[in-house]
Design a protein around this motif. Sequence first.
Motif, PDB file in Angstrom:
ATOM      1  N   PHE A 113       0.856  -1.189   0.000  1.00 57.88           N
ATOM      2  CA  PHE A 113       0.000   0.000   0.000  1.00 57.88           C
ATOM      3  C   PHE A 113       0.888   1.232   0.000  1.00 57.88           C
ATOM      4  O   PHE A 113       1.946   1.240   0.609  1.00 57.88           O
ATOM      5  N   ASP A 114       0.407   2.277  -0.667  1.00 57.97           N
ATOM      6  CA  ASP A 114       1.000   3.602  -0.543  1.00 57.97           C
ATOM      7  C   ASP A 114      -0.144   4.547  -0.171  1.00 57.97           C
ATOM      8  O   ASP A 114      -1.268   4.097   0.041  1.00 57.97           O
ATOM      9  N   SER A 115       0.142   5.823  -0.088  1.00 61.15           N
ATOM     10  CA  SER A 115      -0.888   6.776   0.337  1.00 61.15           C
ATOM     11  C   SER A 115      -2.098   6.774  -0.595  1.00 61.15           C
ATOM     12  O   SER A 115      -3.243   6.820  -0.149  1.00 61.15           O
ATOM     13  N   PHE A 116      -1.845   6.702  -1.887  1.00 63.56           N
ATOM     14  CA  PHE A 116      -2.949   6.691  -2.857  1.00 63.56           C
ATOM     15  C   PHE A 116      -3.814   5.444  -2.687  1.00 63.56           C
ATOM     16  O   PHE A 116      -5.046   5.531  -2.686  1.00 63.56           O
ATOM     17  N   ALA A 117      -3.179   4.287  -2.538  1.00 59.26           N
ATOM     18  CA  ALA A 117      -3.926   3.035  -2.361  1.00 59.26           C
ATOM     19  C   ALA A 117      -4.738   3.079  -1.073  1.00 59.26           C
ATOM     20  O   ALA A 117      -5.874   2.590  -1.036  1.00 59.26           O
ATOM     21  N   ALA A 118      -4.188   3.675  -0.023  1.00 64.20           N
ATOM     22  CA  ALA A 118      -4.900   3.773   1.253  1.00 64.20           C
ATOM     23  C   ALA A 118      -6.162   4.620   1.105  1.00 64.20           C
ATOM     24  O   ALA A 118      -7.227   4.249   1.616  1.00 64.20           O
ATOM     25  N   ILE A 119      -6.060   5.735   0.390  1.00 64.42           N
ATOM     26  CA  ILE A 119      -7.226   6.601   0.163  1.00 64.42           C
ATOM     27  C   ILE A 119      -8.258   5.865  -0.686  1.00 64.42           C
ATOM     28  O   ILE A 119      -9.457   5.878  -0.380  1.00 64.42           O
ATOM     29  N   GLN A 120      -7.807   5.216  -1.731  1.00 68.95           N
ATOM     30  CA  GLN A 120      -8.700   4.444  -2.586  1.00 68.95           C
ATOM     31  C   GLN A 120      -9.413   3.368  -1.766  1.00 68.95           C
ATOM     32  O   GLN A 120     -10.623   3.149  -1.918  1.00 68.95           O
ATOM     33  N   VAL A 134     -14.264   1.244   1.069  1.00 68.64           N
ATOM     34  CA  VAL A 134     -14.851   0.772   2.330  1.00 68.64           C
ATOM     35  C   VAL A 134     -16.154   1.510   2.592  1.00 68.64           C
ATOM     36  O   VAL A 134     -17.157   0.902   2.974  1.00 68.64           O
ATOM     37  N   LYS A 135     -16.151   2.805   2.345  1.00 69.75           N
ATOM     38  CA  LYS A 135     -17.381   3.582   2.552  1.00 69.75           C
ATOM     39  C   LYS A 135     -18.462   3.126   1.582  1.00 69.75           C
ATOM     40  O   LYS A 135     -19.619   2.931   1.975  1.00 69.75           O
ATOM     41  N   ASP A 136     -18.095   2.931   0.319  1.00 71.65           N
ATOM     42  CA  ASP A 136     -19.070   2.511  -0.695  1.00 71.65           C
ATOM     43  C   ASP A 136     -19.630   1.116  -0.420  1.00 71.65           C
ATOM     44  O   ASP A 136     -20.818   0.883  -0.546  1.00 71.65           O
ATOM     45  N   ARG A 137     -18.769   0.187  -0.049  1.00 72.21           N
ATOM     46  CA  ARG A 137     -19.186  -1.215   0.098  1.00 72.21           C
ATOM     47  C   ARG A 137     -19.775  -1.555   1.462  1.00 72.21           C
ATOM     48  O   ARG A 137     -20.652  -2.394   1.560  1.00 72.21           O
ATOM     49  N   PHE A 138     -19.245  -0.923   2.508  1.00 71.17           N
ATOM     50  CA  PHE A 138     -19.650  -1.298   3.862  1.00 71.17           C
ATOM     51  C   PHE A 138     -20.373  -0.181   4.612  1.00 71.17           C
ATOM     52  O   PHE A 138     -20.864  -0.394   5.712  1.00 71.17           O
ATOM     53  N   GLY A 139     -20.397   1.023   4.040  1.00 70.18           N
ATOM     54  CA  GLY A 139     -21.038   2.138   4.709  1.00 70.18           C
ATOM     55  C   GLY A 139     -20.270   2.650   5.913  1.00 70.18           C
ATOM     56  O   GLY A 139     -20.814   3.346   6.758  1.00 70.18           O
ATOM     57  N   VAL A 140     -18.999   2.318   5.981  1.00 69.71           N
ATOM     58  CA  VAL A 140     -18.140   2.738   7.090  1.00 69.71           C
ATOM     59  C   VAL A 140     -17.243   3.854   6.587  1.00 69.71           C
ATOM     60  O   VAL A 140     -16.449   3.673   5.666  1.00 69.71           O
ATOM     61  N   SER A 141     -17.370   5.012   7.208  1.00 70.04           N
ATOM     62  CA  SER A 141     -16.581   6.167   6.802  1.00 70.04           C
ATOM     63  C   SER A 141     -15.414   6.366   7.770  1.00 70.04           C
ATOM     64  O   SER A 141     -15.617   6.534   8.979  1.00 70.04           O
ATOM     65  N   ILE A 142     -14.209   6.332   7.219  1.00 67.42           N
ATOM     66  CA  ILE A 142     -13.006   6.587   8.003  1.00 67.42           C
ATOM     67  C   ILE A 142     -12.209   7.645   7.256  1.00 67.42           C
ATOM     68  O   ILE A 142     -11.748   7.412   6.139  1.00 67.42           O
ATOM     69  N   ALA A 143     -12.061   8.807   7.866  1.00 68.02           N
ATOM     70  CA  ALA A 143     -11.287   9.876   7.241  1.00 68.02           C
ATOM     71  C   ALA A 143      -9.802   9.530   7.316  1.00 68.02           C
ATOM     72  O   ALA A 143      -9.351   8.956   8.315  1.00 68.02           O
ATOM     73  N   PRO A 144      -9.037   9.868   6.285  1.00 74.29           N
ATOM     74  CA  PRO A 144      -7.606   9.558   6.287  1.00 74.29           C
ATOM     75  C   PRO A 144      -6.861  10.158   7.481  1.00 74.29           C
ATOM     76  O   PRO A 144      -5.873   9.599   7.927  1.00 74.29           O
ATOM     77  N   THR A 145      -7.364  11.261   7.999  1.00 76.63           N
ATOM     78  CA  THR A 145      -6.702  11.916   9.129  1.00 76.63           C
ATOM     79  C   THR A 145      -7.209  11.417  10.482  1.00 76.63           C
ATOM     80  O   THR A 145      -6.697  11.815  11.517  1.00 76.63           O
ATOM     81  N   GLU A 146      -8.200  10.548  10.451  1.00 77.11           N
ATOM     82  CA  GLU A 146      -8.843  10.080  11.680  1.00 77.11           C
ATOM     83  C   GLU A 146      -7.990   9.083  12.460  1.00 77.11           C
ATOM     84  O   GLU A 146      -8.064   9.006  13.684  1.00 77.11           O
ATOM     85  N   LEU A 147      -7.197   8.293  11.757  1.00 77.80           N
ATOM     86  CA  LEU A 147      -6.382   7.260  12.393  1.00 77.80           C
ATOM     87  C   LEU A 147      -4.928   7.421  11.991  1.00 77.80           C
ATOM     88  O   LEU A 147      -4.629   7.865  10.887  1.00 77.80           O
ATOM     89  N   GLU A 148      -4.048   7.034  12.882  1.00 75.69           N
ATOM     90  CA  GLU A 148      -2.624   7.002  12.549  1.00 75.69           C
ATOM     91  C   GLU A 148      -2.374   5.812  11.631  1.00 75.69           C
ATOM     92  O   GLU A 148      -3.081   4.805  11.701  1.00 75.69           O
ATOM     93  N   ARG A 149      -1.367   5.914  10.809  1.00 76.80           N
ATOM     94  CA  ARG A 149      -1.036   4.826   9.887  1.00 76.80           C
ATOM     95  C   ARG A 149      -0.826   3.508  10.631  1.00 76.80           C
ATOM     96  O   ARG A 149      -1.230   2.446  10.174  1.00 76.80           O
TER      97      ARG A 149
END
Length: 83
Positions: free
Chosen positions: A39-46, A51-66
């Motif tokens: 994974f790289d940053s782009f893959a993580a965002i993708q 995840v939001k589209d398929r599971f309805g779970v929204s996680i902002a990229p800034t919400e969690l540490e890597r």
Amino acid sequence: MADQQVRDQIIDLVAEISGEDEVKEPENQDVDLFEAEVFDSFAAIQFLVEVKDRFGVSIAPTELEREEMNTVNKIVARITERM
């Protein structure tokens, strides 16, 4: 949806986005995806968008540490705890 079914779908999504089927193997599910260059940053965002589209779970990229989502097992845990 059963826990194992959700887990399998999340793992399949990681493999799909990374292009690495090896992430499906249990012995690889604690490998740091960023250090292994799976994974790289782009893959993580993708991944988070999917995840939001398929599971309805929204996680902002800034919400969690890597470090909180850098292995398959940690990713599964973070998503399932929000479902």
